[in-house]
Design a protein around this motif. Structure first.
Motif, PDB file in Angstrom:
ATOM      1  N   PHE A 171      -4.858  -4.117 -21.151  1.00  0.00           N
ATOM      2  CA  PHE A 171      -4.521  -4.535 -19.796  1.00  0.00           C
ATOM      3  C   PHE A 171      -4.279  -3.332 -18.898  1.00  0.00           C
ATOM      4  N   PHE A 172      -3.452  -2.384 -19.353  1.00  0.00           N
ATOM      5  CA  PHE A 172      -3.074  -1.271 -18.497  1.00  0.00           C
ATOM      6  C   PHE A 172      -4.162  -0.208 -18.374  1.00  0.00           C
ATOM      7  N   GLN A 173      -5.005  -0.046 -19.388  1.00  0.00           N
ATOM      8  CA  GLN A 173      -6.003   1.008 -19.335  1.00  0.00           C
ATOM      9  C   GLN A 173      -7.389   0.532 -18.906  1.00  0.00           C
ATOM     10  N   ILE A 174      -7.656  -0.776 -18.972  1.00  0.00           N
ATOM     11  CA  ILE A 174      -8.978  -1.271 -18.575  1.00  0.00           C
ATOM     12  C   ILE A 174      -8.864  -2.286 -17.437  1.00  0.00           C
ATOM     13  N   ALA A 175      -8.106  -3.361 -17.671  1.00  0.00           N
ATOM     14  CA  ALA A 175      -8.061  -4.453 -16.685  1.00  0.00           C
ATOM     15  C   ALA A 175      -7.365  -4.020 -15.396  1.00  0.00           C
ATOM     16  N   PHE A 176      -6.216  -3.380 -15.513  1.00  0.00           N
ATOM     17  CA  PHE A 176      -5.460  -3.031 -14.304  1.00  0.00           C
ATOM     18  C   PHE A 176      -6.195  -2.015 -13.431  1.00  0.00           C
ATOM     19  N   PRO A 177      -6.734  -0.905 -13.979  1.00  0.00           N
ATOM     20  CA  PRO A 177      -7.462   0.028 -13.098  1.00  0.00           C
ATOM     21  C   PRO A 177      -8.667  -0.603 -12.415  1.00  0.00           C
ATOM     22  N   LEU A 178      -9.350  -1.531 -13.095  1.00  0.00           N
ATOM     23  CA  LEU A 178     -10.506  -2.176 -12.481  1.00  0.00           C
ATOM     24  C   LEU A 178     -10.104  -3.256 -11.477  1.00  0.00           C
ATOM     25  N   SER A 179      -8.835  -3.615 -11.457  1.00  0.00           N
ATOM     26  CA  SER A 179      -8.367  -4.706 -10.593  1.00  0.00           C
ATOM     27  C   SER A 179      -7.504  -4.204  -9.453  1.00  0.00           C
ATOM     28  N   VAL A 180      -7.618  -2.930  -9.101  1.00  0.00           N
ATOM     29  CA  VAL A 180      -6.826  -2.382  -8.000  1.00  0.00           C
ATOM     30  C   VAL A 180      -7.067  -3.134  -6.689  1.00  0.00           C
ATOM     31  N   PRO A 181      -8.310  -3.520  -6.339  1.00  0.00           N
ATOM     32  CA  PRO A 181      -8.485  -4.252  -5.065  1.00  0.00           C
ATOM     33  C   PRO A 181      -7.699  -5.558  -5.001  1.00  0.00           C
ATOM     34  N   ILE A 182      -7.710  -6.343  -6.082  1.00  0.00           N
ATOM     35  CA  ILE A 182      -7.016  -7.625  -6.033  1.00  0.00           C
ATOM     36  C   ILE A 182      -5.503  -7.420  -6.070  1.00  0.00           C
ATOM     37  N   PHE A 183      -5.028  -6.410  -6.804  1.00  0.00           N
ATOM     38  CA  PHE A 183      -3.589  -6.142  -6.814  1.00  0.00           C
ATOM     39  C   PHE A 183      -3.134  -5.578  -5.466  1.00  0.00           C
ATOM     40  N   ALA A 184      -3.992  -4.819  -4.783  1.00  0.00           N
ATOM     41  CA  ALA A 184      -3.658  -4.352  -3.442  1.00  0.00           C
ATOM     42  C   ALA A 184      -3.542  -5.527  -2.479  1.00  0.00           C
ATOM     43  N   THR A 185      -4.428  -6.505  -2.634  1.00  0.00           N
ATOM     44  CA  THR A 185      -4.344  -7.709  -1.809  1.00  0.00           C
ATOM     45  C   THR A 185      -3.049  -8.461  -2.069  1.00  0.00           C
ATOM     46  N   LEU A 186      -2.700  -8.629  -3.348  1.00  0.00           N
ATOM     47  CA  LEU A 186      -1.463  -9.324  -3.683  1.00  0.00           C
ATOM     48  C   LEU A 186      -0.243  -8.553  -3.192  1.00  0.00           C
ATOM     49  N   ALA A 187      -0.325  -7.218  -3.190  1.00  0.00           N
ATOM     50  CA  ALA A 187       0.796  -6.417  -2.699  1.00  0.00           C
ATOM     51  C   ALA A 187       1.062  -6.713  -1.230  1.00  0.00           C
ATOM     52  N   ILE A 188       0.004  -6.913  -0.447  1.00  0.00           N
ATOM     53  CA  ILE A 188       0.185  -7.231   0.969  1.00  0.00           C
ATOM     54  C   ILE A 188       0.796  -8.611   1.119  1.00  0.00           C
ATOM     55  N   PHE A 189       0.335  -9.575   0.304  1.00  0.00           N
ATOM     56  CA  PHE A 189       0.922 -10.916   0.354  1.00  0.00           C
ATOM     57  C   PHE A 189       2.396 -10.891  -0.038  1.00  0.00           C
ATOM     58  N   VAL A 190       2.705 -10.156  -1.098  1.00  0.00           N
ATOM     59  CA  VAL A 190       4.091 -10.074  -1.572  1.00  0.00           C
ATOM     60  C   VAL A 190       4.972  -9.392  -0.528  1.00  0.00           C
ATOM     61  N   PHE A 191       4.446  -8.345   0.090  1.00  0.00           N
ATOM     62  CA  PHE A 191       5.211  -7.655   1.136  1.00  0.00           C
ATOM     63  C   PHE A 191       5.468  -8.579   2.323  1.00  0.00           C
ATOM     64  N   SER A 192       4.459  -9.329   2.727  1.00  0.00           N
ATOM     65  CA  SER A 192       4.627 -10.254   3.848  1.00  0.00           C
ATOM     66  C   SER A 192       5.668 -11.317   3.529  1.00  0.00           C
ATOM     67  N   THR A 193       5.656 -11.831   2.301  1.00  0.00           N
ATOM     68  CA  THR A 193       6.629 -12.842   1.908  1.00  0.00           C
ATOM     69  C   THR A 193       8.042 -12.268   1.883  1.00  0.00           C
ATOM     70  N   ALA A 194       8.191 -11.077   1.304  1.00  0.00           N
ATOM     71  CA  ALA A 194       9.519 -10.455   1.248  1.00  0.00           C
ATOM     72  C   ALA A 194      10.044 -10.119   2.638  1.00  0.00           C
ATOM     73  N   TRP A 195       9.157  -9.753   3.550  1.00  0.00           N
ATOM     74  CA  TRP A 195       9.571  -9.357   4.891  1.00  0.00           C
ATOM     75  C   TRP A 195       9.952 -10.562   5.741  1.00  0.00           C
ATOM     76  N   ASN A 196       9.251 -11.692   5.561  1.00  0.00           N
ATOM     77  CA  ASN A 196       9.412 -12.833   6.462  1.00  0.00           C
ATOM     78  C   ASN A 196      10.291 -13.955   5.919  1.00  0.00           C
ATOM     79  N   ASP A 197      10.499 -14.018   4.608  1.00  0.00           N
ATOM     80  CA  ASP A 197      11.242 -15.142   4.043  1.00  0.00           C
ATOM     81  C   ASP A 197      12.731 -14.998   4.337  1.00  0.00           C
ATOM     82  N   TRP A 198      13.301 -16.030   4.904  1.00  0.00           N
ATOM     83  CA  TRP A 198      14.737 -16.014   5.204  1.00  0.00           C
ATOM     84  C   TRP A 198      15.470 -17.197   4.582  1.00  0.00           C
TER      85      TRP A 198
END
Length: 265
Positions: A171-198
């Protein structure tokens, strides 16, 4: 088509412009009738007064803590679960996948009370863990990651297993490095949720040392009547524009990640 796009752009930018312009007006001008769009005098000192009104650095720090913990849970828990369903021999894989897909049709408000009771019984009230743990049970992120992992060639993982690599290492040496685009997308979603959720943080947190930014703004700015309106707008503009800037800088990752990791029927 251009006219429709311009109308949409204006409808989206107008509220943000009103927030910013009201933040640099005098309080009497904000309350004047008929209202004015552009300020007659620009008072940028409103922002220095607004910055000192509440402990914005502490609340921003708490928001970043929540984002970091939620992102860690997304990578470790949701990522491992998606990897297991995609690349490991899990019994009843399809049944499990459809079960998580079914949960997307359940309104989130229906499990607020069960989550609250569980966290209370676990003694996690007024802790960041009460926000981090539910982040590891996001069915949408799970299906999005699984769909992305399905597009990665299985031969690389089979070669790694032949060489004796464990599943976490794959997972960490093959799947995760190849999945940086989708994890970057999720990071933006997670950041938006953490910033806006009250709402959810306001239920489980009870001290200024734990409140995220959105909850603090709701409690100490929106609901306060004695605070001048121009200072309210100055504070709101300071917390409105950072997520927009984050989205503008990383929008290519969002489009690319959703395109590559779109949930297939």
């Amino acid at each position: 088509m251009i006219a429709v796009v311009l109308v949409m752009v204006c409808s989206m930018l107008y509220p943000m412009a009103v927030i910013f312009f009201n933040g640099v007006k005098l309080n009497t001008e904000v309350n004047s009738f008929p209202p004015t769009f552009l300020p007659t005098e620009w008072h940028f000192e409103n922002y220095s007064k607004a910055w000192g009104y509440i402990k914005l650095p502490i609340f921003i720090r708490n928001t970043l803590y929540i984002f970091a913990g939620n992102m860690a849970m997304t990578i470790l828990v949701v990522g491992f679960a998606a990897f297991s369903l995609s690349k490991m021999d899990v019994p009843y894989k399809k049944v499990i996948q459809y079960f998580f897909l079914l949960t997307l049709f359940i309104p989130p408000t229906t499990y607020i009370i069960p989550n609250f009771v569980n966290l209370r019984d676990l003694g996690l009230m007024n802790t960041f863990w009460a926000l981090w743990l539910p982040a590891g049970a996001n069915a949408f992120y799970l299906l999005l990651l699984k769909s992305f992992f399905d597009g990665i060639n299985n031969e690389m993982f089979e070669s790694g297993r032949i060489d004796g690599a464990s599943e976490p290492r794959l997972f960490f040496q093959i799947a995760f490095p190849l999945s940086v685009p989708i994890f970057a997308t999720l990071a933006i979603f997670v950041f938006s949720t953490a910033w806006n959720d009250w709402y959810w943080p306001s239920l489980i947190l009870s001290s200024d040392e734990r409140y995220p930014l959105a909850t603090a703004i709701y409690k100490y700015v929106v609901n306060v009547r004695r605070l001048d309106l121009n200072l309210k707008f100055a504070i709101l503009s300071m917390i409105t524009f950072p997520p927009v800037l984050v989205f503008l800088f990383f929008q290519k990752y969002i489009v690319r990640g959703l395109h590559l990791g779109g949930v297939k029927g």
